[in-house]
Design a protein around this motif. Sequence first.
Motif, PDB file in Angstrom:
ATOM      1  N   TRP A 247       0.858  -1.182   0.000  1.00  0.00           N
ATOM      2  CA  TRP A 247       0.000   0.000   0.000  1.00  0.00           C
ATOM      3  C   TRP A 247       0.894   1.231   0.000  1.00  0.00           C
ATOM      4  O   TRP A 247       1.873   1.306   0.772  1.00  0.00           O
ATOM      5  N   LEU A 248       0.570   2.190  -0.855  1.00  0.00           N
ATOM      6  CA  LEU A 248       1.345   3.420  -0.980  1.00  0.00           C
ATOM      7  C   LEU A 248       0.428   4.603  -0.696  1.00  0.00           C
ATOM      8  O   LEU A 248      -0.750   4.591  -1.086  1.00  0.00           O
ATOM      9  N   ARG A 249       0.966   5.626  -0.070  1.00  0.00           N
ATOM     10  CA  ARG A 249       0.114   6.740   0.359  1.00  0.00           C
ATOM     11  C   ARG A 249       0.870   8.054   0.237  1.00  0.00           C
ATOM     12  O   ARG A 249       2.085   8.131   0.483  1.00  0.00           O
ATOM     13  N   VAL A 250       0.117   9.110  -0.131  1.00  0.00           N
ATOM     14  CA  VAL A 250       0.643  10.478  -0.138  1.00  0.00           C
ATOM     15  C   VAL A 250      -0.393  11.381   0.505  1.00  0.00           C
ATOM     16  O   VAL A 250      -1.576  11.322   0.167  1.00  0.00           O
ATOM     17  N   THR A 251       0.037  12.212   1.437  1.00  0.00           N
ATOM     18  CA  THR A 251      -0.812  13.279   1.952  1.00  0.00           C
ATOM     19  C   THR A 251      -0.273  14.600   1.423  1.00  0.00           C
ATOM     20  O   THR A 251       0.948  14.795   1.343  1.00  0.00           O
ATOM     21  N   ALA A 252      -1.169  15.507   1.044  1.00  0.00           N
ATOM     22  CA  ALA A 252      -0.737  16.756   0.410  1.00  0.00           C
ATOM     23  C   ALA A 252      -1.560  17.928   0.922  1.00  0.00           C
ATOM     24  O   ALA A 252      -2.797  17.894   0.886  1.00  0.00           O
ATOM     25  N   ASP A 253      -0.888  18.955   1.391  1.00  0.00           N
ATOM     26  CA  ASP A 253      -1.505  20.212   1.803  1.00  0.00           C
ATOM     27  C   ASP A 253      -1.310  21.205   0.662  1.00  0.00           C
ATOM     28  O   ASP A 253      -0.211  21.709   0.450  1.00  0.00           O
ATOM     29  N   ILE A 254      -2.377  21.456  -0.102  1.00  0.00           N
ATOM     30  CA  ILE A 254      -2.257  22.308  -1.281  1.00  0.00           C
ATOM     31  C   ILE A 254      -2.805  23.709  -1.053  1.00  0.00           C
ATOM     32  O   ILE A 254      -3.009  24.469  -1.996  1.00  0.00           O
ATOM     33  N   GLN A 255      -3.053  24.081   0.189  1.00  0.00           N
ATOM     34  CA  GLN A 255      -3.512  25.432   0.461  1.00  0.00           C
ATOM     35  C   GLN A 255      -2.434  26.445   0.074  1.00  0.00           C
ATOM     36  O   GLN A 255      -1.264  26.273   0.440  1.00  0.00           O
TER      37      GLN A 255
ATOM     38  N   PHE B  16      -7.854   2.570  -5.299  1.00  0.00           N
ATOM     39  CA  PHE B  16      -7.429   3.944  -5.081  1.00  0.00           C
ATOM     40  C   PHE B  16      -8.420   4.521  -4.093  1.00  0.00           C
ATOM     41  O   PHE B  16      -9.637   4.411  -4.283  1.00  0.00           O
ATOM     42  N   GLN B  17      -7.915   5.136  -3.054  1.00  0.00           N
ATOM     43  CA  GLN B  17      -8.799   5.744  -2.061  1.00  0.00           C
ATOM     44  C   GLN B  17      -8.380   7.175  -1.814  1.00  0.00           C
ATOM     45  O   GLN B  17      -7.202   7.456  -1.578  1.00  0.00           O
ATOM     46  N   LEU B  18      -9.366   8.085  -1.870  1.00  0.00           N
ATOM     47  CA  LEU B  18      -9.129   9.500  -1.617  1.00  0.00           C
ATOM     48  C   LEU B  18      -9.858   9.896  -0.350  1.00  0.00           C
ATOM     49  O   LEU B  18     -11.059   9.637  -0.205  1.00  0.00           O
ATOM     50  N   ASP B  19      -9.137  10.522   0.565  1.00  0.00           N
ATOM     51  CA  ASP B  19      -9.717  10.988   1.825  1.00  0.00           C
ATOM     52  C   ASP B  19      -9.360  12.447   2.021  1.00  0.00           C
ATOM     53  O   ASP B  19      -8.271  12.895   1.663  1.00  0.00           O
ATOM     54  N   SER B  20     -10.283  13.202   2.606  1.00  0.00           N
ATOM     55  CA  SER B  20      -9.982  14.586   2.923  1.00  0.00           C
ATOM     56  C   SER B  20      -9.091  14.648   4.152  1.00  0.00           C
ATOM     57  O   SER B  20      -9.145  13.780   5.029  1.00  0.00           O
ATOM     58  N   GLY B  21      -8.244  15.682   4.209  1.00  0.00           N
ATOM     59  CA  GLY B  21      -7.346  15.833   5.333  1.00  0.00           C
ATOM     60  C   GLY B  21      -6.068  15.050   5.154  1.00  0.00           C
ATOM     61  O   GLY B  21      -5.870  14.344   4.155  1.00  0.00           O
ATOM     62  N   THR B  22      -5.206  15.148   6.131  1.00  0.00           N
ATOM     63  CA  THR B  22      -3.899  14.484   6.066  1.00  0.00           C
ATOM     64  C   THR B  22      -3.719  13.530   7.237  1.00  0.00           C
ATOM     65  O   THR B  22      -2.619  13.362   7.756  1.00  0.00           O
ATOM     66  N   GLY B  23      -4.813  12.916   7.642  1.00  0.00           N
ATOM     67  CA  GLY B  23      -4.742  11.931   8.714  1.00  0.00           C
ATOM     68  C   GLY B  23      -4.289  10.577   8.204  1.00  0.00           C
ATOM     69  O   GLY B  23      -3.613  10.465   7.190  1.00  0.00           O
ATOM     70  N   THR B  24      -4.683   9.535   8.885  1.00  0.00           N
ATOM     71  CA  THR B  24      -4.263   8.193   8.514  1.00  0.00           C
ATOM     72  C   THR B  24      -5.493   7.309   8.321  1.00  0.00           C
ATOM     73  O   THR B  24      -5.842   6.499   9.169  1.00  0.00           O
ATOM     74  N   PRO B  25      -6.211   7.476   7.193  1.00  0.00           N
ATOM     75  CA  PRO B  25      -7.392   6.655   6.937  1.00  0.00           C
ATOM     76  C   PRO B  25      -7.024   5.194   6.728  1.00  0.00           C
ATOM     77  O   PRO B  25      -5.900   4.867   6.367  1.00  0.00           O
ATOM     78  N   THR B  26      -8.005   4.340   6.950  1.00  0.00           N
ATOM     79  CA  THR B  26      -7.810   2.903   6.735  1.00  0.00           C
ATOM     80  C   THR B  26      -8.260   2.548   5.331  1.00  0.00           C
ATOM     81  O   THR B  26      -9.385   2.838   4.951  1.00  0.00           O
ATOM     82  N   PRO B  27      -7.409   1.935   4.529  1.00  0.00           N
ATOM     83  CA  PRO B  27      -7.805   1.549   3.164  1.00  0.00           C
ATOM     84  C   PRO B  27      -9.006   0.601   3.175  1.00  0.00           C
ATOM     85  O   PRO B  27      -9.197  -0.179   4.124  1.00  0.00           O
ATOM     86  N   SER B  28      -9.790   0.649   2.098  1.00  0.00           N
ATOM     87  CA  SER B  28     -10.982  -0.197   1.995  1.00  0.00           C
ATOM     88  C   SER B  28     -10.631  -1.620   1.569  1.00  0.00           C
ATOM     89  O   SER B  28     -11.468  -2.513   1.673  1.00  0.00           O
ATOM     90  N   ILE B  29      -9.441  -1.838   1.054  1.00  0.00           N
ATOM     91  CA  ILE B  29      -9.023  -3.170   0.635  1.00  0.00           C
ATOM     92  C   ILE B  29      -7.680  -3.481   1.302  1.00  0.00           C
ATOM     93  O   ILE B  29      -6.776  -2.658   1.230  1.00  0.00           O
TER      94      ILE B  29
END
Length: 473
Positions: free
Chosen positions: A394-402, A460-473
């Motif tokens: 599983w690969l993940r990126v969090t991004a603050d684009i403000q 592919f899972q998209l979540d709002s914020g930069t927390g640590t969501p749990t993938p659906s798969i």
Amino acid sequence: MHYSPGAPILRSYDLQNWEYIGHSVPTLDFGDNYSLTGGRAYIRGIWASFFDYHASKHTWYWGGCIDFTRTYIYSAPSVTGPWSRLATINKCYYDSGLLIDDDGTMYVSYAYNNGIWVAQLASDAKSEVTSQQVYSSTSDIGYIEGTRFYKRNGLYYILVTHPASSEYVLKSSSVFGNYTIKALALSLSAPIPGAGNPHQGGLINTPGGQWYYMAFIDAYPGGRIPVMAPITWGLDGYPTVTLVDGAWGSSYRSRLPTVPVASPTGADSFTSIGPNWEWNHNPDASKFSTGSSGLTLYTATVTNDLYAARNTITHRILGPASTATIKLDYSNMRDGDRAGLVLLRDSSAWVGVKRDSGGYTVDFTTGLTMNSDWSTASTGNTTESASISGGSIWLRVTADIQPGGTKQAVFYYSTDGASFNTIGSAFTMGASWEFFMGYRFGIFNYATSTLGGYVTVPLFQLDSGTGTPTPSI
């Protein structure tokens, strides 16, 4: 721009909640460079273009100038398609707007040589009947472009912008003028901290008679994002933006009932490719598939340069900050293959899997950059690597684009989908405007040695914020 399919179409019933429903340009069939086979077309292709419905013909039209040389026109019987190319006009209708007059005649406004022009199209929209300049800018206003064309109460209106700060309205009782001009938005502060002035927009009139001005603001690293404000019409026939304490309001009371649409967040299992996805240039259709197992990406290019690799599929980043997670089956990669999740723009970084000498590593690669002509300046450097096994990651990126935020992205990986480890240092996204589009999440797979390998992406899972969501798969 260079993303394919092009000219995305969004739909809303309340002007607040929007959803992607299709594209006006099914493929960027403007030359081999748009497929990364005869060069590259970064920031070229589709710019500001026209789009409207011809009620008596029961036909939707889209048109845009490509490469500053000619205008391509597409049409469809329904807004969701099928769309096909109708005509090519050997003239550039730059930053164009389409007006369909009361008698069905089609007119196109466009910018040329610091002036505003109007062209009349033939009834089949396949050629030009005539054109003439209708307005020449003055020194106190400066350069203008970004036209949008309207008719209200028997008067003709062309919206124009002085980039990147102001919007003006041209008004005339005749389609070919004479036009007078009045300011609509002069260097108004943006409703988002750190963003640019609202400009280059269009008018919206609802079935209930409400009018709005929708503009965009430069809000990098996220890109150019829309803002909207109500307008009123004065006794002089010109519109006026409704301001709050002399500035563009951070919010306005909605005058329309709320109609929810599908959430932009959540999981995508790639049983098909939805309209919220676009490829970096035209893809090689023989090198990918979708279905019950997800998205399968075969290597389509042998290269050491991600910017030259075909079949990178991209997704817009949800602001102000969001997190993208993919599950990647890497068991069918070949030696020299690289696959993963990239934060894509003219300065990029990625987390992904490398296969070399029969072994696998998860790597963080940063420092991918372009020159000012959008050629590759650097293919990047891998700064952290770890051995992996098991076939899935599983690969993940969090991004603050403000625009007023940290502008930082953090990269992660997990071998079990539950516990995620950071990899590499935080990546600071660039905020220059010259690339026009903001950062995107991208999924890639390319070869550095030989073709034939492939990866599968079941999630592919998209979540709002930069927390640590749990993938659906």
